[in-house]
Design an enzyme around this catalytic site. Structure first.
Site, PDB file in Angstrom:
ATOM      1  N   GLY A 192     -56.816  40.708  49.482  1.00 36.88           N
ATOM      2  CA  GLY A 192     -57.736  39.596  49.187  1.00 36.88           C
ATOM      3  C   GLY A 192     -59.078  40.024  48.634  1.00 36.88           C
ATOM      4  O   GLY A 192     -59.585  39.408  47.691  1.00 36.88           O
ATOM      5  N   GLU A 193     -59.684  41.036  49.190  1.00 35.55           N
ATOM      6  CA  GLU A 193     -61.039  41.412  48.769  1.00 35.55           C
ATOM      7  C   GLU A 193     -61.027  42.247  47.482  1.00 35.55           C
ATOM      8  O   GLU A 193     -61.812  41.980  46.568  1.00 35.55           O
ATOM      9  CB  GLU A 193     -61.770  42.185  49.875  1.00 35.55           C
TER      10      GLU A 193
ATOM     11  N   THR B  40     -47.144  35.779  45.695  1.00 41.59           N
ATOM     12  CA  THR B  40     -48.394  35.375  46.350  1.00 41.59           C
ATOM     13  C   THR B  40     -49.457  36.470  46.207  1.00 41.59           C
ATOM     14  O   THR B  40     -50.646  36.178  46.105  1.00 41.59           O
ATOM     15  CB  THR B  40     -48.161  35.044  47.838  1.00 41.59           C
TER      16      THR B  40
ATOM     17  N   ASN C 277     -45.096  40.098  49.124  1.00 41.17           N
ATOM     18  CA  ASN C 277     -44.572  39.062  48.225  1.00 41.17           C
ATOM     19  C   ASN C 277     -45.257  39.221  46.874  1.00 41.17           C
ATOM     20  O   ASN C 277     -46.462  39.003  46.741  1.00 41.17           O
ATOM     21  CB  ASN C 277     -44.848  37.670  48.826  1.00 41.17           C
TER      22      ASN C 277
ATOM     23  N   GLY D 209     -53.879  45.499  52.377  1.00 46.53           N
ATOM     24  CA  GLY D 209     -54.780  44.351  52.161  1.00 46.53           C
ATOM     25  C   GLY D 209     -55.147  44.151  50.701  1.00 46.53           C
ATOM     26  O   GLY D 209     -55.407  45.123  49.987  1.00 46.53           O
TER      27      GLY D 209
ATOM     28  N   GLY E 232     -54.774  29.913  52.256  1.00 48.24           N
ATOM     29  CA  GLY E 232     -54.310  29.805  50.872  1.00 48.24           C
ATOM     30  C   GLY E 232     -53.567  31.011  50.329  1.00 48.24           C
ATOM     31  O   GLY E 232     -52.814  30.886  49.364  1.00 48.24           O
TER      32      GLY E 232
HETATM   33 MO1  MOS Z   1     -63.009  36.740  53.571  1.00 46.17          MO
HETATM   34  S1  MOS Z   1     -64.933  36.870  52.875  1.00 46.17           S
HETATM   35  O1  MOS Z   1     -62.960  37.961  54.682  1.00 46.17           O
HETATM   36  O2  MOS Z   1     -62.679  35.169  53.984  1.00 46.17           O
END
Ligand code: MOS
Length: 753
Positions: free
Chosen positions: A719-720, A649, A646, A717, A480
């Site tokens: 996401g986290e 995103t 990007n 990175g 995603g």
């Molecule tokens: Mo994530 S918790 O590394 O999908």
């Protein structure tokens, strides 16, 4: 608008390019794992245990077997044997995570709703009906599902015992528990409940034995290669005989980082009936067997000098795991490195309960740990009568206090500045409850997040087709975040090609190997491999062009001057140079030019640095004093995540993380009825994920400066760090609004009135 559109389509690194698969997703053309149509496909439905601990005395399957359309009812009594299960018969202690429940292996029950049978029928409805006819009797044992009643059972995980240098091992810098002697000190306990990932797409699999030793699975997973290896091992067949397809994944947040009982059950069922079997979990089953953020108890002891210098932190935590796997996460790492305190003690423990195994959930342990650490920082700032931002600045560190190494890059101060300005931090009053908006109390809060900038190894194939398009292949996934889009931009930038000439193919175990998509490391790892593969492809094209009839002009040029055109190569500084693909391909003796490379972290200076991404979340909340309702009115999240590939995103990721943080802070929490060891939150009506009405306008800002040490792209990175620190920012804002310090999430209205 048109200028914006044009801009967004150049595909250069950094631009807010639209998702390459956006149209496929919104039109329903994207195929998710349960949507493949195979000849002779049949349907499977699981039957779950109704006790949390004990053994099956008797299981009644005859009625189900006689029901219309039923092909098989499989239990521990008649299941095909999974060869890999036997070697785990007598573990000395619960194995570390990655060795999932041995489905239908014996009559033992180790958590409530554990699959004890699977019914296979020609339609889903018939399978579901027949499953309702299966009845079991048990010998029930006393179970334990309450962490707080079992904190004393906490133990050091096996990994930490084996390796005292493990991030899970006990840690001490300076004096142990020195906070006890501090000038100003605090001691507080923090609790987070279990939280479920609840991606929109349900966990699902189609298992198909193409031959007795050849398995294909269309599986919802974040780990294509990991899944291939796990199933090959289970069934004692070569890895190459297991094919895993996960082309599209409808959200996962970590629950696709492990293999779960339903996957094994479907593979067993397909073996038994000799036909492809589809198994889709119900939403209720998503709460019981596919992982969750573990219920965690934490305690912080902290001390500081009157002028706001931290002198000591002790951070302890106990998280729950199952009885059959030791799940661990990095809850205490940031306490070791975030602030300058000379004395730091951390103790990480897990406690085995009669529950299913937890798994990483967005921001995993760090998000849990940050709730305690960043709440405690706010509590200490208040005790010292200091602005919490100023308190963090006084304890800011330019080297890693854990190991003395410099940071590869750290632009957290820049994040502080951007965020404080945009939220209007100067409007915050130190005295809680001093700002009002009509009847509502207004509060401001902040929370810091960090996560290791990890990079692994990945292989990558790059192919130049006859049409002058480039295809890249990798066994990574896109759960995603827009991975495919980012990869196209990296390739477009490296090759100087328009993005529509590039296709990134993923989610297939026959493609070159890539690590699981987790830990905010996919762009760091797979993105670096895309860049390396494109450079290697260009070098190969350069060599091939130099060997064509008029090749001198190419051999005199550099590989990076190569321009890929329709039907031929040219040179950036000599538009007349021409090497036809037909000549090139004749040289290469093939229909296409392709290279496969391996891209690894390395470089002599890598070990010299500590590498982390950083974020800070600033929030403004309104609290209704009579009802205890909390409204998040404003969010500003700022991140130092290295190069932003990007903007669009990346912003989406920050938004998703912030919404996840609102859920963590205010609404989410799985409730277990300890009398039965069963969750009572079992759908999205009981378990509250934030909806649009819970999310305010949000702003995001990136420092967007490359980190030269993680990879050549400079990424770290996102996401986290998008969620880490968000929940305490809200808890701190609630305190600033009300003077009430809530140390147990979620902050529901009852806790504020
Ligand atoms: Mo994530 S918790 O590394 O999908």
């Amino acid at each position: 608008m048109s200028e914006q559109l044009q801009k967004s389509q150049s595909g250069a690194i950094g631009e807010p390019m639209n998702r390459v698969d956006g149209r496929l997703k919104v039109t329903g053309a994207a195929k998710y794992s349960a949507e493949y149509e195979l000849p002779n496909l049949v349907h499977a439905v699981l039957v779950g245990s109704t006790i949390a601990k004990g053994s099956i005395k008797n299981i009644e399957t005859r009625q189900a077997e006689r029901a219309p359309g039923v092909l098989a009812v499989i239990t521990h009594l008649n299941s095909p044997k999974v060869p890999g299960f036997a070697e785990r018969d007598h573990p000395a202690e619960p194995p570390t995570a990655g060795q999932p429940l041995r489905v239908f292996h014996d009559n033992k029950v180790v958590f409530n709703d554990q699959p004890i049978a699977v019914v296979v029928a020609d339609t889903l409805e018939r399978a579901r009906y027949a499953a309702s006819l299966v009845k079991a009797q048990y010998d029930q044992d006393k179970h334990q599902t309450n962490l707080e009643a079992n904190l004393g059972q906490g133990y050091l995980p096996a990994q930490a015992k084996k390796n005292p240098k493990s991030p899970l091992a006990d840690y001490q810098r300076g004096e142990a528990d020195a906070y006890k002697n501090g000038a100003t000190k605090l001691e507080a306990e923090y609790v987070i409940p279990s939280e479920m990932h609840n991606p929109m797409e349900l966990q699902s699999i189609i298992a198909h034995w193409e031959a007795p030793d050849r398995l294909t699975v269309y599986d919802k997973t974040q780990a294509v290669i990991g899944t291939q290896r796990a199933f090959a091992k289970d069934w004692g067949i070569p890895e190459a005989n297991v094919k895993v397809i996960a082309t599209f994944v409808g959200g996962a947040f970590g629950n696709g980082l492990h293999n779960w009982p339903h996957e094994t059950a479907a593979i067993i069922a397909a073996k038994k009936v000799g036909r492809p079997v589809k198994l889709v979990l119900t939403r209720e089953q998503m709460f019981t067997m596919v992982g969750y953020r573990p219920y965690t108890w934490q305690k912080i002891g902290m001390s500081a000098t009157p002028d706001g210098k931290l002198t000591a932190i002790t951070h302890e935590s106990v998280g729950q795991t199952s009885t059959y796997e030791q799940f661990t996460e990095s809850t205490l790492q940031q306490t070791r490195m975030m602030y300058t305190a000379p004395n730091v003690t951390t103790r990480y423990r897990i406690a085995s309960l009669d529950v299913s195994t937890p798994v990483w959930m967005r921001g995993p342990g760090e998000a849990t740990g940050a709730f305690a650490l960043e709440s405690a920082m706010d509590e200490m700032a208040h005790a010292l009568n200091l602005d919490p931002l100023e308190f963090r600045l006084r304890n800011y560190t330019d080297t890693d206090p854990d190991n003395g190494k410099p940071w590869s890059t750290k632009y957290l101060k820049e994040c502080f500045q951007m965020g404080a300005e945009r939220i209007g931090w100067s409007n915050r009053k130190q005295q809680p409850g001093s700002v009002k908006s009509g009847e509502w109390l207004v509060g401001y809060g902040m929370g810091v997040g960090t996560f290791g900038a990890h990079r692994g190894s990945a292989k990558m194939k790059a192919i130049l087709t006859k049409k002058g398009t480039v295809v890249l292949q990798s066994a990574t996934t896109d759960i995603g975040p827009g991975t495919g889009t980012a990869m196209v931009q990296i390739a477009a930038t490296t090759l100087g090609l328009p993005p529509e000439k590039i296709t990134f193919q993923l989610g297939n175990s026959t493609f070159p190997t890539a690590p699981s998509q987790g830990g905010s490391s996919t762009v760091n790892t797979v993105g670096a491999a895309v860049q390396d593969a494109c450079i290697a492809l260009r070098e190969k094209l350069h060599q091939l062009a130099a060997a064509t009839p008029n090749g001198q002009v190419f051999s005199a040029a550099k590989p990076e001057d190569i321009v890929i055109m329709e039907g031929h190569l040219s040179l950036a500084n000599d538009k007349l140079a021409k090497a036809a693909y037909s000549d090139l391909l004749r040289q290469n003796n093939e229909a296409e030019v392709e290279v496969t490379i391996e891209s690894k972290p390395g470089g002599s200076d890598r070990d010299k640095y500590s590498m982390y991404s950083y974020s800070v979340h600033f929030v403004q909340v309104h609290v209704q004093p009579l009802t205890g309702e909390v409204r998040v009115k404003k969010v500003i999240s700022c991140a130092d995540a290295g190069t932003i590939v990007n903007q669009k995103t990346a912003g989406n990721q920050m938004m998703g993380g912030a919404v996840g943080g609102i859920g963590m802070a205010l609404t989410e929490g799985a409730v277990i009825d300890d009398r039965y060891g069963r969750y009572v939150t079992k759908d999205l009506a009981d378990y509250h994920v934030p909806v649009h009405a819970d999310a305010p306008n949000m702003e995001f800002a990136f420092v967007n400066k490359p980190d030269p040490h993680v990879n050549a792209l400079g990424t770290k990175g996102i996401g986290e760090i998008a969620i880490i620190g968000m929940a305490p920012a809200i808890a701190n804002a609630v305190f600033n609004a009300t003077g009430k310090r809530i140390r147990e999430l979620p902050i529901t209205p009852d806790k504020l009135i």
